[in-house]
Write a protein that holds these residues in place. Structure first.
Motif, PDB file in Angstrom:
ATOM      1  N   ALA A   1      21.221  20.849 -49.841  1.00  0.00           N
ATOM      2  CA  ALA A   1      20.657  20.562 -48.514  1.00  0.00           C
ATOM      3  C   ALA A   1      20.948  19.105 -48.155  1.00  0.00           C
ATOM      4  N   LYS A   2      20.985  18.826 -46.857  1.00  0.00           N
ATOM      5  CA  LYS A   2      21.104  17.420 -46.450  1.00  0.00           C
ATOM      6  C   LYS A   2      19.683  16.897 -46.236  1.00  0.00           C
ATOM      7  N   ALA A   3      18.994  16.735 -47.364  1.00  0.00           N
ATOM      8  CA  ALA A   3      17.616  16.257 -47.346  1.00  0.00           C
ATOM      9  C   ALA A   3      17.639  14.752 -47.568  1.00  0.00           C
TER      10      ALA A   3
ATOM     11  N   GLY B   1      28.337  10.200 -53.483  1.00  0.00           N
ATOM     12  CA  GLY B   1      27.105  10.040 -52.731  1.00  0.00           C
ATOM     13  C   GLY B   1      27.175  10.591 -51.322  1.00  0.00           C
ATOM     14  N   ALA B   2      28.339  10.466 -50.687  1.00  0.00           N
ATOM     15  CA  ALA B   2      28.452  10.924 -49.303  1.00  0.00           C
ATOM     16  C   ALA B   2      29.762  11.673 -49.080  1.00  0.00           C
ATOM     17  N   MET B   3      30.358  12.182 -50.183  1.00  0.00           N
ATOM     18  CA  MET B   3      31.673  12.835 -50.044  1.00  0.00           C
ATOM     19  C   MET B   3      31.838  13.890 -51.139  1.00  0.00           C
TER      20      MET B   3
ATOM     21  N   ALA C   1      35.194   2.481 -39.763  1.00  0.00           N
ATOM     22  CA  ALA C   1      35.343   3.169 -41.049  1.00  0.00           C
ATOM     23  C   ALA C   1      34.095   3.015 -41.919  1.00  0.00           C
ATOM     24  N   TYR C   2      33.790   4.041 -42.701  1.00  0.00           N
ATOM     25  CA  TYR C   2      32.642   4.006 -43.608  1.00  0.00           C
ATOM     26  C   TYR C   2      32.934   3.098 -44.801  1.00  0.00           C
ATOM     27  N   PHE C   3      34.137   3.191 -45.319  1.00  0.00           N
ATOM     28  CA  PHE C   3      34.567   2.295 -46.400  1.00  0.00           C
ATOM     29  C   PHE C   3      35.698   1.436 -45.871  1.00  0.00           C
TER      30      PHE C   3
ATOM     31  N   GLY D   1      34.640  13.558 -46.395  1.00  0.00           N
ATOM     32  CA  GLY D   1      33.358  13.758 -45.721  1.00  0.00           C
ATOM     33  C   GLY D   1      33.478  13.310 -44.276  1.00  0.00           C
ATOM     34  N   THR D   2      32.514  13.662 -43.456  1.00  0.00           N
ATOM     35  CA  THR D   2      32.579  13.306 -42.039  1.00  0.00           C
ATOM     36  C   THR D   2      32.647  11.794 -41.864  1.00  0.00           C
ATOM     37  N   ALA D   3      31.710  11.083 -42.489  1.00  0.00           N
ATOM     38  CA  ALA D   3      31.695   9.630 -42.340  1.00  0.00           C
ATOM     39  C   ALA D   3      32.914   9.017 -43.016  1.00  0.00           C
ATOM     40  N   ALA D   4      33.209   9.471 -44.226  1.00  0.00           N
ATOM     41  CA  ALA D   4      34.274   8.852 -45.031  1.00  0.00           C
ATOM     42  C   ALA D   4      35.664   9.370 -44.661  1.00  0.00           C
TER      43      ALA D   4
ATOM     44  N   LEU E   1      32.696   8.312 -32.488  1.00  0.00           N
ATOM     45  CA  LEU E   1      31.253   8.301 -32.214  1.00  0.00           C
ATOM     46  C   LEU E   1      30.581   9.117 -33.307  1.00  0.00           C
ATOM     47  N   TYR E   2      29.833   8.449 -34.174  1.00  0.00           N
ATOM     48  CA  TYR E   2      29.126   9.153 -35.235  1.00  0.00           C
ATOM     49  C   TYR E   2      27.854   9.754 -34.649  1.00  0.00           C
ATOM     50  N   ILE E   3      27.594  11.012 -34.994  1.00  0.00           N
ATOM     51  CA  ILE E   3      26.472  11.754 -34.424  1.00  0.00           C
ATOM     52  C   ILE E   3      25.481  12.065 -35.537  1.00  0.00           C
ATOM     53  N   ARG E   4      24.253  11.729 -35.326  1.00  0.00           N
ATOM     54  CA  ARG E   4      23.242  11.962 -36.359  1.00  0.00           C
ATOM     55  C   ARG E   4      22.112  12.847 -35.809  1.00  0.00           C
ATOM     56  N   PRO E   5      22.212  14.173 -35.973  1.00  0.00           N
ATOM     57  CA  PRO E   5      21.088  15.055 -35.668  1.00  0.00           C
ATOM     58  C   PRO E   5      20.126  15.019 -36.855  1.00  0.00           C
TER      59      PRO E   5
ATOM     60  N   ILE F   1      15.418  16.093 -42.854  1.00  0.00           N
ATOM     61  CA  ILE F   1      16.784  16.578 -43.074  1.00  0.00           C
ATOM     62  C   ILE F   1      17.669  16.009 -41.968  1.00  0.00           C
ATOM     63  N   PHE F   2      18.970  15.987 -42.211  1.00  0.00           N
ATOM     64  CA  PHE F   2      19.864  15.444 -41.182  1.00  0.00           C
ATOM     65  C   PHE F   2      21.231  16.097 -41.263  1.00  0.00           C
ATOM     66  N   GLU F   3      22.034  15.817 -40.271  1.00  0.00           N
ATOM     67  CA  GLU F   3      23.444  16.231 -40.263  1.00  0.00           C
ATOM     68  C   GLU F   3      24.304  15.014 -39.924  1.00  0.00           C
ATOM     69  N   GLY F   4      25.573  15.101 -40.206  1.00  0.00           N
ATOM     70  CA  GLY F   4      26.521  14.053 -39.845  1.00  0.00           C
ATOM     71  C   GLY F   4      27.707  14.697 -39.176  1.00  0.00           C
ATOM     72  N   MET F   5      28.013  14.249 -37.952  1.00  0.00           N
ATOM     73  CA  MET F   5      29.131  14.821 -37.193  1.00  0.00           C
ATOM     74  C   MET F   5      29.815  13.676 -36.457  1.00  0.00           C
TER      75      MET F   5
ATOM     76  N   ASN G   1      17.551  13.277 -51.088  1.00  0.00           N
ATOM     77  CA  ASN G   1      18.742  13.317 -51.951  1.00  0.00           C
ATOM     78  C   ASN G   1      19.450  11.971 -51.959  1.00  0.00           C
ATOM     79  N   TYR G   2      19.367  11.280 -50.831  1.00  0.00           N
ATOM     80  CA  TYR G   2      20.080  10.001 -50.698  1.00  0.00           C
ATOM     81  C   TYR G   2      19.224   8.889 -51.298  1.00  0.00           C
ATOM     82  N   ALA G   3      17.900   8.927 -51.044  1.00  0.00           N
ATOM     83  CA  ALA G   3      17.001   7.922 -51.634  1.00  0.00           C
ATOM     84  C   ALA G   3      17.142   7.918 -53.151  1.00  0.00           C
TER      85      ALA G   3
HETATM   86  C1  COI Z   1      28.375  12.130 -43.282  1.00  0.00           C
HETATM   87  O1  COI Z   1      29.480  12.053 -43.785  1.00  0.00           O
HETATM   88  O2  COI Z   1      28.200  12.459 -42.112  1.00  0.00           O
HETATM   89  C2  COI Z   1      27.166  11.860 -44.040  1.00  0.00           C
HETATM   90  O3  COI Z   1      26.162  12.431 -43.729  1.00  0.00           O
HETATM   91  C3  COI Z   1      27.177  10.849 -45.069  1.00  0.00           C
HETATM   92  C4  COI Z   1      26.131   9.836 -44.774  1.00  0.00           C
HETATM   93  C5  COI Z   1      25.242   9.662 -45.930  1.00  0.00           C
HETATM   94  C6  COI Z   1      26.673   8.584 -44.201  1.00  0.00           C
END
Ligand code: COI
Ligand code: PLP
Length: 356
Positions: free
Chosen positions: A196-198, A235-237, A171-173, A302-305, A139-143, A73-77, A201-203
């Motif tokens: 869930a952020k499993a 997918g991510a938003m 930028a993500y896009f 979304g956080t990334a987008a 700064l993208y954070i990936r826990p 699992i993961f998070e995006g911040m 789900n993305y695969a």
């Molecule tokens: C995020 O927006 O933080 C995400 O987790 C999307 C990710 C798949 C890049």
């Protein structure tokens, strides 16, 4: 064993910093990583040995359950810096809570708040110089948490690792996004793990998304798995739709991630007197609104987008373009949320946390 309320973090510093090799003016998304990472192990039924180490590979046995059964699992911040080098996080407790919602669903051990928050803050203090402050970068954070425990038995692992890694990112896009509304494949189903952020789900999205990319779209908007008549999320938003002057988004559910950007955008829009509706949206409603001119905007959040405008959508072999309009809700709400995140405006909702 660590005291789980006040933790002591062991810090091993990297010999050299890689920061001089990074072109901060041309950052892509999630491709370069900072000098250090935070790691904590779950062993003998407890989280222990919280530490900051140089950024490095993680060594696992071939039988580690992450490889076979996808317990991941993961998070995006993101972390933001203002003009005075103050460092901020945005609603981090919401990410912490969501990580534990994901952990529970994937039969993984929940993480104590102090490990998440203190680990994150200590790592941020160490990597402060890596936080970009140019427009559009952060700064993208990936826990993330993974099952390190071994064995081919299809059952939860007995050991896990929690890791936080940072990636200064642009930028993500790049530019507007053209989306395909999915009519065959599904991202999630009732009773499943869509909320869930499993990792899985993305695969599961990669193959249908590749098919959409082959047809000239950048993303898929998922529809409900039962009828494919109602839009869900991308997918991510999460997705917002403006029909005339009403801003619509669909309710979260078992199948949809409860996005922190989504709920923040809704709160800001409501506070500014924009009429909002949280309700199901039929694809046929979008098509009808596109044809009668009432569909003004679609954007993802979304956080990334952050807030990403959608230029048009495809459905059943036909393309529907969004109009080019001025003063979009998307651009306005993006400015409002990023101004709060980067300390350019006041924060009436109490979302911004100063780290150092
Ligand atoms: C995020 O927006 O933080 C995400 O987790 C999307 C990710 C798949 C890049
Ligand atoms: N939906 C999915 C599937 C996501 O991966 C994300 C990104 O995290 C979002 C929505 C947006 O959530 P948030 O705003 O919390 O980043």
């Amino acid at each position: 064993m660590a005291d789980l309320n006040t933790i002591t973090i062991d810090i091993t510093k990297a010999d050299h910093s890689k920061i001089g090799n990074v072109d901060f003016d041309n950052l892509s998304f999630g491709q370069v990583f900072t000098d250090h990472m935070f790691v904590c192990d779950f062993e003998d039924g407890t989280w222990q040995n919280p530490r900051i180490t140089p950024y490095q590979s993680i060594s696992l046995e071939p039988s580690a359950k992450i490889f076979h059964y996808g317990q991941s699992i993961f998070e995006g911040m993101k972390a933001y810096k203002d003009g005075n080098d103050n460092v901020f996080l945005f609603r981090p407790i919401d990410n912490f809570n969501r990580l534990n919602i994901s952990a529970k669903r994937l039969a993984m051990p929940e993480l104590p708040e102090a490990i998440f928050m203190d680990g994150l803050k200590e790592l941020l203090k160490l990597e402060k110089d890596w936080i970009p402050n140019s427009e559009g970068s952060s700064l993208y954070i990936r826990p993330f948490m993974l099952a390190s425990g071994e064995g081919f038995h299809a059952s939860p692992a007995d050991t896990y690792k929690f890791v936080i890694a940072f990636a200064p990112s642009g930028a993500y896009f790049s530019g507007k996004v053209k989306v395909l509304i999915e009519e065959k494949y599904s991202r999630s189903a009732n009773g499943g793990v869509g909320f869930a952020k499993a990792g899985g789900n993305y695969a599961g999205q990669f193959y249908p998304t590749q098919l959409a990319k082959d047809k000239g779209y950048q993303q898929v908007i998922w529809t409900d798995d039962n009828s494919h008549e109602f839009i869900e999320e991308a997918g991510a938003m999460n997705i917002f739709v403006r029909i005339n002057d009403t801003l619509l988004t669909v309710p979260t559910s078992d199948r949809i991630l409860d996005g922190i950007t989504r709920k923040s955008i809704l709160t800001i829009a409501e506070a500014e007197g924009i009429q909002t509706e949280v309700r199901k949206i039929k694809v046929s409603e979008l098509i009808e609104a596109s044809e009668n001119g009432s569909l003004k905007e679609i954007f993802g959040a979304g956080t990334a987008a952050v807030v990403s405008p959608i230029s048009g959508f495809g459905f059943k072999g036909q393309d529907y373009d969004l109009p080019e309009i001025e003063n979009t809700f998307g651009a306005h709400l993006k400015k409002r949320i990023t101004d709060i995140q980067t300390n350019k405006s006041n924060d009436p909702f109490g979302w911004r946390i100063k780290v150092c």
